[in-house]
Each structure stands twice: as structure tokens, then as C-alpha cells.
Design a protein around this motif. Structure first.
Motif, PDB file in Angstrom:
ATOM      1  N   LEU A   1       0.820  -1.219  -0.046  1.00  0.00           N
ATOM      2  CA  LEU A   1      -0.069   0.089  -0.030  1.00  0.00           C
ATOM      3  C   LEU A   1       0.963   1.340   0.041  1.00  0.00           C
ATOM      4  O   LEU A   1       0.394   2.312  -0.550  1.00  0.00           O
ATOM      5  N   MET A   2       2.220   1.448   0.727  1.00  0.00           N
ATOM      6  CA  MET A   2       2.920   2.205   0.495  1.00  0.00           C
ATOM      7  C   MET A   2       3.928   2.639  -0.657  1.00  0.00           C
ATOM      8  O   MET A   2       4.032   3.456  -0.948  1.00  0.00           O
ATOM      9  N   ALA A   3       3.786   1.452  -1.404  1.00  0.00           N
ATOM     10  CA  ALA A   3       4.604   1.377  -2.782  1.00  0.00           C
ATOM     11  C   ALA A   3       3.835   2.279  -3.728  1.00  0.00           C
ATOM     12  O   ALA A   3       2.639   2.228  -3.886  1.00  0.00           O
ATOM     13  N   GLU A   4       4.569   2.923  -4.564  1.00  0.00           N
ATOM     14  CA  GLU A   4       4.019   3.655  -5.667  1.00  0.00           C
ATOM     15  C   GLU A   4       4.056   2.739  -6.967  1.00  0.00           C
ATOM     16  O   GLU A   4       4.896   2.099  -7.243  1.00  0.00           O
ATOM     17  N   GLU A   5       2.867   2.883  -7.616  1.00  0.00           N
ATOM     18  CA  GLU A   5       2.729   2.308  -8.915  1.00  0.00           C
ATOM     19  C   GLU A   5       3.663   2.968 -10.039  1.00  0.00           C
ATOM     20  O   GLU A   5       3.492   3.958 -10.188  1.00  0.00           O
ATOM     21  N   SER A   6       4.382   1.837 -10.664  1.00  0.00           N
ATOM     22  CA  SER A   6       5.388   2.302 -11.683  1.00  0.00           C
ATOM     23  C   SER A   6       4.348   2.184 -12.985  1.00  0.00           C
ATOM     24  O   SER A   6       3.533   1.290 -12.809  1.00  0.00           O
ATOM     25  N   THR A   7       4.929   2.854 -14.018  1.00  0.00           N
ATOM     26  CA  THR A   7       4.451   2.653 -15.473  1.00  0.00           C
ATOM     27  C   THR A   7       4.802   1.189 -15.905  1.00  0.00           C
ATOM     28  O   THR A   7       4.202   0.646 -17.055  1.00  0.00           O
ATOM     29  N   GLN A   8       6.045   0.698 -15.380  1.00  0.00           N
ATOM     30  CA  GLN A   8       6.477  -0.562 -15.745  1.00  0.00           C
ATOM     31  C   GLN A   8       6.312  -1.563 -14.653  1.00  0.00           C
ATOM     32  O   GLN A   8       6.399  -1.197 -13.541  1.00  0.00           O
ATOM     33  N   CYS A   9       5.986  -2.806 -15.077  1.00  0.00           N
ATOM     34  CA  CYS A   9       5.938  -3.865 -13.996  1.00  0.00           C
ATOM     35  C   CYS A   9       6.767  -4.993 -14.553  1.00  0.00           C
ATOM     36  O   CYS A   9       7.172  -5.025 -15.798  1.00  0.00           O
ATOM     37  N   HIS A  10       6.666  -6.141 -14.004  1.00  0.00           N
ATOM     38  CA  HIS A  10       7.668  -7.299 -14.354  1.00  0.00           C
ATOM     39  C   HIS A  10       6.625  -8.526 -14.586  1.00  0.00           C
ATOM     40  O   HIS A  10       5.743  -8.682 -13.620  1.00  0.00           O
ATOM     41  N   ARG A  11       6.880  -9.287 -15.404  1.00  0.00           N
ATOM     42  CA  ARG A  11       6.022 -10.745 -15.436  1.00  0.00           C
ATOM     43  C   ARG A  11       7.133 -11.706 -15.567  1.00  0.00           C
ATOM     44  O   ARG A  11       8.085 -11.646 -16.222  1.00  0.00           O
ATOM     45  N   SER A  12       7.139 -13.021 -14.885  1.00  0.00           N
ATOM     46  CA  SER A  12       8.233 -13.788 -15.268  1.00  0.00           C
ATOM     47  C   SER A  12       7.823 -15.224 -15.480  1.00  0.00           C
ATOM     48  O   SER A  12       6.628 -15.553 -14.726  1.00  0.00           O
ATOM     49  N   TYR A  13       8.252 -15.963 -16.283  1.00  0.00           N
ATOM     50  CA  TYR A  13       7.780 -17.314 -16.736  1.00  0.00           C
ATOM     51  C   TYR A  13       8.853 -18.132 -16.359  1.00  0.00           C
ATOM     52  O   TYR A  13      10.033 -18.125 -17.177  1.00  0.00           O
ATOM     53  N   LEU A  14       8.483 -19.384 -15.452  1.00  0.00           N
ATOM     54  CA  LEU A  14       9.678 -20.467 -15.317  1.00  0.00           C
ATOM     55  C   LEU A  14       9.694 -21.358 -16.664  1.00  0.00           C
ATOM     56  O   LEU A  14       8.645 -21.696 -16.924  1.00  0.00           O
ATOM     57  N   LEU A  15      10.822 -21.596 -17.038  1.00  0.00           N
ATOM     58  CA  LEU A  15      11.128 -22.488 -18.198  1.00  0.00           C
ATOM     59  C   LEU A  15      11.312 -23.904 -17.479  1.00  0.00           C
ATOM     60  O   LEU A  15      11.720 -23.902 -16.136  1.00  0.00           O
ATOM     61  N   PRO A  16      10.968 -25.094 -18.153  1.00  0.00           N
ATOM     62  CA  PRO A  16      11.492 -26.546 -17.701  1.00  0.00           C
ATOM     63  C   PRO A  16      12.856 -26.303 -17.052  1.00  0.00           C
ATOM     64  O   PRO A  16      12.951 -27.460 -16.228  1.00  0.00           O
ATOM     65  N   SER A  17      13.664 -25.892 -17.726  1.00  0.00           N
ATOM     66  CA  SER A  17      15.256 -25.864 -17.356  1.00  0.00           C
ATOM     67  C   SER A  17      15.399 -25.365 -15.837  1.00  0.00           C
ATOM     68  O   SER A  17      16.558 -25.488 -15.437  1.00  0.00           O
ATOM     69  N   GLY A  18      14.409 -24.709 -15.573  1.00  0.00           N
ATOM     70  CA  GLY A  18      14.799 -23.939 -14.044  1.00  0.00           C
ATOM     71  C   GLY A  18      14.955 -22.514 -14.287  1.00  0.00           C
ATOM     72  O   GLY A  18      15.123 -21.602 -13.544  1.00  0.00           O
ATOM     73  N   ASP A  19      15.681 -22.039 -15.664  1.00  0.00           N
ATOM     74  CA  ASP A  19      15.588 -20.795 -16.007  1.00  0.00           C
ATOM     75  C   ASP A  19      14.332 -19.903 -15.953  1.00  0.00           C
ATOM     76  O   ASP A  19      13.435 -20.808 -16.026  1.00  0.00           O
ATOM     77  N   SER A  20      14.298 -18.786 -16.179  1.00  0.00           N
ATOM     78  CA  SER A  20      13.360 -17.961 -16.394  1.00  0.00           C
ATOM     79  C   SER A  20      13.029 -16.872 -17.317  1.00  0.00           C
ATOM     80  O   SER A  20      14.242 -16.377 -17.556  1.00  0.00           O
ATOM     81  N   VAL A  21      12.200 -16.447 -17.975  1.00  0.00           N
ATOM     82  CA  VAL A  21      12.025 -15.353 -18.787  1.00  0.00           C
ATOM     83  C   VAL A  21      11.381 -14.225 -18.194  1.00  0.00           C
ATOM     84  O   VAL A  21      10.480 -14.357 -17.688  1.00  0.00           O
ATOM     85  N   THR A  22      12.153 -13.191 -17.864  1.00  0.00           N
ATOM     86  CA  THR A  22      11.346 -12.158 -17.118  1.00  0.00           C
ATOM     87  C   THR A  22      11.287 -10.916 -18.087  1.00  0.00           C
ATOM     88  O   THR A  22      12.048 -10.615 -18.986  1.00  0.00           O
ATOM     89  N   LEU A  23       9.875 -10.207 -18.159  1.00  0.00           N
ATOM     90  CA  LEU A  23       9.711  -9.280 -18.990  1.00  0.00           C
ATOM     91  C   LEU A  23       9.170  -7.962 -18.351  1.00  0.00           C
ATOM     92  O   LEU A  23       8.410  -8.000 -17.588  1.00  0.00           O
TER      93      LEU A  23
END
Length: 314
Positions: A79-101
Motif C-alpha cells: 500500500l505504501m509502494a508507488e505504482e510504476s508505469t512498468q512492471c514485471h512478469r516472469s515465466y519459469l522454463l522447464p530448465s529452471g531458468d526464467s524469462v522476465t519481461l
């Protein structure tokens, strides 16, 4: 994300499930899920976190149990945090690595739809991960890369020799370059890459302006596109590019895979009509059942394989 982190995430999820099924007291749940290493490094939307925690607290308060301080503390923090115009989504890959956007918090921003991830991009990424041989040691050109999800998944899981992301809108290209760098790839042509890591470039490509000779310089073995059939005008422009690719690489025409979400009965009809008119052979790729990524349950997504030559054989 290292494999040991992936194992940790899996055991955490199983622990959560076991406690839920056994109806254990909520304080015993592993609430550190929201402190997942990927989540800590790349924060999701503040609005999303706020809604998620509010919902969780309502569920918690609906059962006769002790208040869970950790939840209220987490909500106070959000509630204290300010909303940014950017945010992140992360997708876990089968290898254990991830793709973050890094994505725009506005669904359609700056007059373009390329700043968010669409379901067909997730579906095509899943299909690629399950069919890595299509991309391994090959040069891949992606048309309309948008936020970059599909291409980054291919780069991390399928070992292409080279990958060319492309789009035509300045804001999208800026965000795309940022996402490529965010995921550990270099855009500097002379930077040595890790063995097995593809040479990655981001190209500005206007489908109405590009020429056959410009397309031939990419020397693509595979061409992919996801969720790019959102208007008749764009569909016609895409077919123009495919015809140019067919003309300029008649001997070794690339394999082409186009994924789109069926949003109405007309989605895809114009595309198929124009492909037939252009003499481009197409066939539907059989749907895969298991999902690696979470996306809209009821989405109907089609992946077409196209053959850009006059020899109609696959």
C-alpha cells in the motif's frame, strides 16, 4: 534461475498444496512464495500485488483462525509502494531458468499493442520448447516480437544459432531491447557470447516498407510470428512480407510458424484466404495439451506451419 532454485520453488508449491489439502492452519503455510528470488528481483505490478494480498486476507479472515501478521505486513508494504508505469512478469522454463519481461502497466500504450504479452505468444513459446529441433543451430527471424516473450523462450530453451527480434514501433523496440538485455543477452555485435548462446539482434522492420533484398540479408532458416493478425490491414501487410520471403529465398525458403488467438469467427479467415491466393501452402500444427505457462483457459489458439515455396510438400 539456477536449477536448485527451481527445485526449491517446486517443493514450496508442493508444501503449499499439501497444507491446503490437509486444511492446515494458515500461519503454517510457506508464505515466502511471494519472496521467490525471481519475484524479489523483478517486482510484479503494485496493483496486482495489492489485489492478490487483499484477496488472500479476505480468504484468511473468513476462517476462524489466528490473524496472520505476515500478510498484513506485506499488504502495508504494498500500500505504501508507488505504482510504476512498468512492471514485471516472469515465466519459469522447464530448465529452471526464467524469462522476465518488463511490461507497460497500460494495456494499450502509445497507440500500439506490442507492449504487452498475448496468449498466442505464450502458446507458441510452449510449442517451441517442446519442439527445440525446429530452432537448434538455425537462424530465426521473429516478425512483430512485441515484448519479446516467444523469442526469449526460444533463445533460452532451443539453442538457435542466431535470433533476430523485429518490430516497427519505436516504443516497442525500446522496450524489446530492454527485455533482451534484462534476460542476459548482449546486443553488441562484437561481444563474445557464451558457447551455445545465440547471436541476438533487434531490427526495425516495417512490413509495408521492407524490400526483398533487406529480408534476404537476415538469411533466416525459420520465421515466427505470434498474435499479429489483429486487423485486416496488418494481416495483408504480413502476407506481403511472406510473399517477399518466398521470392527472395526460393531455393532455401524458411519454415514459417504463425500463431494467433481466435477472438471472433473472422480471425484467421482473411489470412488463410490471402495465403491461398499467394500460393503459400499451410497446415495447422496439432495442438499441444500440457501447459507450461498460465494463460487464458478458454483461449482458442491456432498455430499454422507455412511453406514458402511452390513445392507443396512438407
Amino acid at each position: 534461475m539456477a536449477p536448485e532454485d527451481h527445485e526449491g520453488a517446486t517443493s514450496l508449491l508442493q508444501s503449499f498444496e499439501r497444507r491446503f489439502l490437509a486444511a492446515r492452519a494458515l500461519p503454517s503455510f510457506p508464505w515466502q512464495t511471494v519472496k521467490h528470488p525471481v519475484c524479489v528481483q523483478h517486482l510484479p505490478s503494485v496493483k496486482y500485488a495489492r489485489c492478490f494480498l487483499s484477496k488472500l486476507i479476505k480468504k484468511h479472515e473468513a476462517v476462524p483462525t489466528e490473524p496472520l501478521d505476515a500478510l498484513y505486513e506485506a499488504l502495508a508494504e504494498v500500500l505504501m509502494a508507488e505504482e510504476s508505469t512498468q512492471c514485471h512478469r516472469s515465466y519459469l522454463l522447464p530448465s529452471g531458468d526464467s524469462v522476465t519481461l518488463s511490461e507497460s502497466t497500460a494495456i494499450v500504450s502509445h497507440g500500439t499493442t506490442g507492449l504487452v504479452t498475448w496468449d498466442a505468444a505464450l502458446c507458441l513459446a510452449e510449442w517451441a520448447i517442446k519442439n527445440p529441433a525446429v530452432f537448434t543451430d538455425r537462424t530465426v527471424l521473429e516478425l512483430g516480437s512485441g515484448a519479446g516473450l516467444t523469442g526469449l523462450a526460444v533463445c533460452k530453451a532451443c539453442h538457435p544459432r542466431a535470433f533476430i527480434f523485429s518490430d516497427c514501433h519505436g516504443q516497442v523496440l525500446e522496450q524489446l531491447r530492454g527485455n533482451v538485455l534484462l534476460n542476459g543477452f548482449s546486443l553488441e555485435p562484437d561481444t563474445p557470447t557464451d558457447p551455445g548462446s545465440p547471436k541476438v539482434t533487434v531490427a526495425e522492420l516495417d512490413w509495408d516498407e521492407v524490400t526483398a533484398s533487406q529480408l534476404s540479408t537476415f538469411q533466416a532458416d525459420v520465421v515466427i510470428a505470434a498474435d499479429v493478425l489483429y486487423s485486416g490491414e496488418v494481416t495483408l501487410s504480413l502476407v506481403r512480407v511472406l510473399k517477399l520471403l518466398s521470392d527472395c529465398q526460393r531455393k532455401n525458403a524458411p519454415d514459417v510458424y504463425v500463431a494467433y488467438t481466435v477472438r471472433s469467427q473472422d480471425t484467421g479467415k482473411l489470412f488463410i484466404t490471402e495465403l491461398d491466393r499467394a500460393g503459400i501452402y499451410w497446415e495447422e500444427v496439432p495442438p499441444h495439451t500440457s501447459k507450461l505457462f498460465p494463460y487464458e483457459e478458454h483461449s482458442v489458439i491456432v498455430i499454422l506451419k507455412l511453406v514458402l515455396s511452390h513445392h507443396h510438400s512438407i
